[in-house]
Design a protein around this motif. Structure first.
Motif, PDB file in Angstrom:
ATOM      1  N   TRP A 129       0.821  -1.079   0.061  1.00 48.94           N
ATOM      2  CA  TRP A 129       0.072   0.045   0.009  1.00 48.94           C
ATOM      3  C   TRP A 129       0.806   1.327  -0.120  1.00 48.94           C
ATOM      4  O   TRP A 129       0.585   2.277  -0.817  1.00 48.94           O
ATOM      5  CB  TRP A 129      -0.925  -0.054   1.130  1.00 48.94           C
ATOM      6  CG  TRP A 129      -1.784   1.327   1.609  1.00 48.94           C
ATOM      7  CD1 TRP A 129      -2.696   1.733   0.928  1.00 48.94           C
ATOM      8  CD2 TRP A 129      -1.023   2.290   2.491  1.00 48.94           C
ATOM      9  NE1 TRP A 129      -2.708   3.190   1.300  1.00 48.94           N
ATOM     10  CE2 TRP A 129      -1.997   3.441   2.354  1.00 48.94           C
ATOM     11  CE3 TRP A 129      -0.163   2.324   3.489  1.00 48.94           C
ATOM     12  CZ2 TRP A 129      -1.876   4.540   3.136  1.00 48.94           C
ATOM     13  CZ3 TRP A 129      -0.158   3.396   4.188  1.00 48.94           C
ATOM     14  CH2 TRP A 129      -0.772   4.391   4.213  1.00 48.94           C
ATOM     15  N   PHE A 130       1.810   1.220   0.892  1.00 52.25           N
ATOM     16  CA  PHE A 130       2.879   2.792   1.029  1.00 52.25           C
ATOM     17  C   PHE A 130       3.528   2.820  -0.105  1.00 52.25           C
ATOM     18  O   PHE A 130       3.837   3.705  -0.778  1.00 52.25           O
ATOM     19  CB  PHE A 130       3.558   2.406   2.320  1.00 52.25           C
ATOM     20  CG  PHE A 130       4.375   3.672   2.774  1.00 52.25           C
ATOM     21  CD1 PHE A 130       3.634   4.805   3.118  1.00 52.25           C
ATOM     22  CD2 PHE A 130       5.956   3.587   2.408  1.00 52.25           C
ATOM     23  CE1 PHE A 130       4.373   5.819   3.426  1.00 52.25           C
ATOM     24  CE2 PHE A 130       6.466   4.943   2.753  1.00 52.25           C
ATOM     25  CZ  PHE A 130       5.979   5.768   3.211  1.00 52.25           C
TER      26      PHE A 130
ATOM     27  N   GLY B 271       3.322   1.321  -3.166  1.00 50.40           N
ATOM     28  CA  GLY B 271       2.548   1.418  -4.536  1.00 50.40           C
ATOM     29  C   GLY B 271       2.135   2.899  -4.331  1.00 50.40           C
ATOM     30  O   GLY B 271       1.924   3.366  -5.732  1.00 50.40           O
ATOM     31  N   THR B 272       1.664   3.510  -3.493  1.00 55.52           N
ATOM     32  CA  THR B 272       1.201   5.005  -3.103  1.00 55.52           C
ATOM     33  C   THR B 272       2.378   5.844  -3.716  1.00 55.52           C
ATOM     34  O   THR B 272       2.185   6.869  -4.733  1.00 55.52           O
ATOM     35  CB  THR B 272       0.692   5.315  -1.947  1.00 55.52           C
ATOM     36  OG1 THR B 272      -0.395   4.441  -1.538  1.00 55.52           O
ATOM     37  CG2 THR B 272       0.319   6.772  -1.780  1.00 55.52           C
ATOM     38  N   LEU B 273       3.487   5.607  -3.394  1.00 57.03           N
ATOM     39  CA  LEU B 273       4.703   6.336  -3.686  1.00 57.03           C
ATOM     40  C   LEU B 273       4.982   6.279  -5.457  1.00 57.03           C
ATOM     41  O   LEU B 273       5.330   7.155  -5.825  1.00 57.03           O
ATOM     42  CB  LEU B 273       5.925   5.821  -2.993  1.00 57.03           C
ATOM     43  CG  LEU B 273       5.964   6.262  -1.339  1.00 57.03           C
ATOM     44  CD1 LEU B 273       7.265   5.713  -0.953  1.00 57.03           C
ATOM     45  CD2 LEU B 273       5.930   7.811  -1.138  1.00 57.03           C
TER      46      LEU B 273
ATOM     47  N   LEU C  88       2.971   5.211  -7.783  1.00 55.80           N
ATOM     48  CA  LEU C  88       1.497   5.774  -8.521  1.00 55.80           C
ATOM     49  C   LEU C  88       1.555   7.274  -8.458  1.00 55.80           C
ATOM     50  O   LEU C  88       1.424   8.057  -9.476  1.00 55.80           O
ATOM     51  CB  LEU C  88       0.355   5.327  -7.872  1.00 55.80           C
ATOM     52  CG  LEU C  88       0.062   3.814  -8.168  1.00 55.80           C
ATOM     53  CD1 LEU C  88      -1.269   3.503  -7.437  1.00 55.80           C
ATOM     54  CD2 LEU C  88      -0.064   3.554  -9.595  1.00 55.80           C
ATOM     55  N   LYS C  89       1.903   7.946  -7.406  1.00 50.18           N
ATOM     56  CA  LYS C  89       2.226   9.444  -7.213  1.00 50.18           C
ATOM     57  C   LYS C  89       3.463   9.838  -7.489  1.00 50.18           C
ATOM     58  O   LYS C  89       3.834  11.174  -7.531  1.00 50.18           O
ATOM     59  CB  LYS C  89       1.815   9.702  -5.895  1.00 50.18           C
ATOM     60  CG  LYS C  89       0.350   9.454  -5.567  1.00 50.18           C
ATOM     61  CD  LYS C  89       0.048  10.104  -3.990  1.00 50.18           C
ATOM     62  CE  LYS C  89      -1.377   9.745  -3.634  1.00 50.18           C
ATOM     63  NZ  LYS C  89      -1.655  10.245  -2.306  1.00 50.18           N
ATOM     64  N   HIS C  90       4.337   8.986  -8.074  1.00 51.08           N
ATOM     65  CA  HIS C  90       5.814   9.334  -8.608  1.00 51.08           C
ATOM     66  C   HIS C  90       6.527  10.179  -7.580  1.00 51.08           C
ATOM     67  O   HIS C  90       7.352  11.235  -7.875  1.00 51.08           O
ATOM     68  CB  HIS C  90       5.689  10.131  -9.971  1.00 51.08           C
ATOM     69  CG  HIS C  90       5.144   9.531 -11.016  1.00 51.08           C
ATOM     70  ND1 HIS C  90       5.395   8.552 -11.623  1.00 51.08           N
ATOM     71  CD2 HIS C  90       3.862   9.910 -11.448  1.00 51.08           C
ATOM     72  CE1 HIS C  90       4.714   8.031 -12.731  1.00 51.08           C
ATOM     73  NE2 HIS C  90       3.538   8.910 -12.397  1.00 51.08           N
ATOM     74  N   GLN C  91       6.221   9.843  -6.264  1.00 52.77           N
ATOM     75  CA  GLN C  91       6.761  10.745  -5.122  1.00 52.77           C
ATOM     76  C   GLN C  91       8.340   9.932  -4.707  1.00 52.77           C
ATOM     77  O   GLN C  91       9.084  10.556  -3.836  1.00 52.77           O
ATOM     78  CB  GLN C  91       6.039  10.562  -3.891  1.00 52.77           C
ATOM     79  CG  GLN C  91       4.824  11.550  -4.020  1.00 52.77           C
ATOM     80  CD  GLN C  91       3.816  11.579  -2.885  1.00 52.77           C
ATOM     81  OE1 GLN C  91       3.919  10.645  -2.158  1.00 52.77           O
ATOM     82  NE2 GLN C  91       2.838  12.424  -3.186  1.00 52.77           N
TER      83      GLN C  91
END
Length: 607
Positions: free
Chosen positions: A292-293, A295-297, A299-302
């Motif tokens: 989750w953590f 994948g979020t990074l 997807l958001k290109h962070q």
């Protein structure tokens, strides 16, 4: 874990070279494991047509950025010149080679640990056995034989199965976790920092479950010692159990002990069995959170991770789960093994009450006399067994000790070879206190023949030669003839090579006693101790044994404990013991004239 480090510090040093090699091999195993997983990134990039193309080379340097640049450059060159399929084969070949090195080094690490594990267990067994031989007799009067056997067998096996079998996990798993985490840190420090927060929480939960494992292990192993003691007593007393129809009572007693052991083991195994499912469940939770953590990074290109790098990152983390599980299982096993090691340490750390001085006197021969000077002794502080004993035993004389059971006769002779130490007073040989004499030399001056002959499950030859390394077949046969044993030995199936069974069970009482005498004859000691050597024999056997004893005692200093007064009529001095004191002393005729305790005993036996 502190207790484990103490154990390793005690037993690992002789194998430190092998430990070093094992650690090195595990590091190489982890590094090549990381490389084989890292090959996923270009493979996924090629499949998804997302592989970063690098068309310019850079000078070689041993750092992550340069190596990554050069690797991508060669991948691009192969893809341009030979196509994507050939590139996949090339990357796959690197992964195969890396995996071959990974598994090869894993085997070499395990190979070294085999020698460490078996060597340490051998050393522990050897230390226990040597310690048992060095401990004085008072130690064993306080301990049950079954419990000591349990510590030498069951507890050592538990250390082998728990602590030693966990060594590969202890040396391998932390290294794998460190190397994989380091690789993950290089790939994404943000995500790895998040992992560092989750892993300790998981470890704390696992540690809470195993908190009482060591205590339950101690209880189980102690109970097993009690069961073994009961079994040993049952085997030793089987004749009495049957004679008194006590089979039901003993069965009930054993069933109660056995049932209690089952309950303790159930509690122990329930906690131990919780380790694997709990670590798997917690591991799955952690993976879901990271997915989750991370994948979020992505997807958001962070973060710094691409999609294929994130998949490789998850694969690396998944590789950490098995070492973490192994480390968890090792933790549980080690807790169980540490309880066994604590029980072993009760023996290894036991202090001997019979201490030898730093530079003992060496004594090779007995010249003049043995002196007991104001000797007091008690097994505990409540009752004196010997009170103010004074006695001089000149060389070449036979001293007989008589008196009722419990009057102190056997204790008197046990003090001479220092099976026990006097509480007050002193015992001297040729003017030298026996506390100042080397124990080996002191006991080398003496030979023992006991009421219950102690023989070993070995050949007649080896039983006679016991303790005399240089004995020849001719000397052994001569000793057997002096002991009136040669004739019956030659009638056995294999003569001197006949195995006599446990405690000499294949022989009669008289035959066992004559072998015991032959052993003393072969040792040829200047001081002889005979503790009721004929009291348990029939008339015919007693006659043969008494003749053997007369041959043995000729020209020796002898201390004879006897209940049958007829066997000591010719003694140079007879001492009558009563409640720990010598109340009468003299020759047979002199004591009869005193009309005291000796006369009473003599008249009772004649009647």
């Amino acid at each position: 874990m502190h207790d484990l480090l103490i154990i390793l510090k005690r037993f690992i040093p002789p194998y430190k070279f092998r430990v070093t090699k094992s650690i090195l091999y595990n590091f190489l195993h982890a590094i090549f494991g990381s490389i084989s997983i890292a090959m996923l990134i270009p493979v996924l990039g090629i499949i998804f047509d997302n592989q970063r193309e690098v068309t310019t080379s850079v000078p070689f340097a041993f750092d992550t950025k340069t190596l990554s640049h050069l690797f991508n450059y060669y991948i691009t060159e192969i893809k341009v010149n030979y196509g994507q399929s050939a590139t996949l084969v090339f990357v796959g070949l690197i992964a195969v080679i890396a995996t071959a090195f990974k598994t090869g080094f894993a085997y070499l690490a395990a190979y070294e640990l085999i020698y460490i594990r078996n060597g340490v267990v051998r050393d522990i067994r050897r230390k226990i056995y040597a310690k048992i031989l060095s401990l004085p007799l008072p130690f064993f009067s306080e301990e049950r034989k079954g419990d000591i056997i349990s510590r030498m067998t069951g507890d050592v096996q538990e250390v082998e199965a728990s602590v030693m079998s966990s060594l590969d996990m202890f040396f391998q798993s932390p290294i794998l976790i460190i190397v994989y985490l380091a690789t993950m840190l290089i790939m994404s420090w943000q995500l790895t920092l998040f992992v560092f927060i989750l892993l300790p929480l998981m470890g704390a939960l696992i540690g809470k479950v195993g908190k009482n494992l060591k205590r339950h292990s101690w209880e189980g192993q102690t109970k097993m010692g009690e069961i073994l003691s009961l079994m040993e007593e049952t085997l030793s007393g089987l004749r009495i159990i049957k004679a008194f129809n006590a089979e039901k009572k003993m069965t009930q007693k054993f069933s109660e002990e056995n049932e209690e052991y089952r309950r303790i083991q159930n509690r122990l195994m329930r906690r131990r069995s919780l380790a694997h499912p709990m670590s798997e469940f917690l591991g799955t939770i952690v993976i879901v959170i990271i997915l989750w953590f991370g994948g979020t990074l992505v997807l958001k290109h962070q973060g710094s991770l691409s999609a294929e790098q994130f998949i490789a990152y998850i694969a690396l983390f998944y590789c950490i789960i098995n070492p973490a599980k192994n480390l968890t299982n090792a933790y549980y096993s080690i807790q169980k093994g540490l309880a066994a090691m604590d029980r072993i340490d009760v023996i290894l750390s036991a202090e001997s009450s019979i201490q030898e001085i730093v530079q003992p006197v060496k004594i090779k021969e007995f010249k003049h006399q043995v002196e007991y000077k104001h000797v007091h002794f008690s097994y505990n502080e409540s009752k004196q067994v010997l009170k103010d004993i004074n006695l001089t035993i000149p060389k070449g004389k036979t001293i007989a000790l008589v008196g009722q059971s419990g009057s102190g006769k056997s204790t008197f002779v046990d003090l001479l070879p220092r099976f026990y130490d006097v509480n007050e007073g002193s015992i001297c040989i040729d003017g030298t206190n026996i506390r100042d004499i080397s124990l080996y030399d002191l006991r080398g001056l003496m030979g023992n023949v006991n009421q219950d002959p102690i023989l070993f499950n070995d050949t007649i030859y080896n039983n006679i030669a016991f303790g005399v390394e240089t004995a020849t077949p001719e000397e052994i046969e001569n000793a057997a003839k002096i002991a009136n044993a040669h004739d019956f030995i030659m009638q056995t199936e294999h003569g001197y090579q006949t195995v006599i069974g446990d405690r000499g069970g294949k022989l009669s009482g008289g035959q066992r006693q004559r072998l015991s005498i032959a052993r003393a004859v072969l040792k040829n000691p200047p001081i002889l101790i005979l503790d009721e050597a004929t009291s348990a024999l029939d008339t015919e056997s007693e006659k043969l044994v008494q003749q053997a004893l007369d041959n043995l005692m000729r020209n020796r200093t002898s201390i004879v404990i006897a209940h049958r007064l007829s066997t000591i009529r010719n003694a140079d001095l007879i001492c009558v013991f009563h409640e720990g004191e010598i109340v009468e002393r003299g020759t047979h005729e002199e004591l009869l004239k005193q009309n005291g305790i000796y006369t009473k005993l003599y008249n009772m036996q004649n009647f």
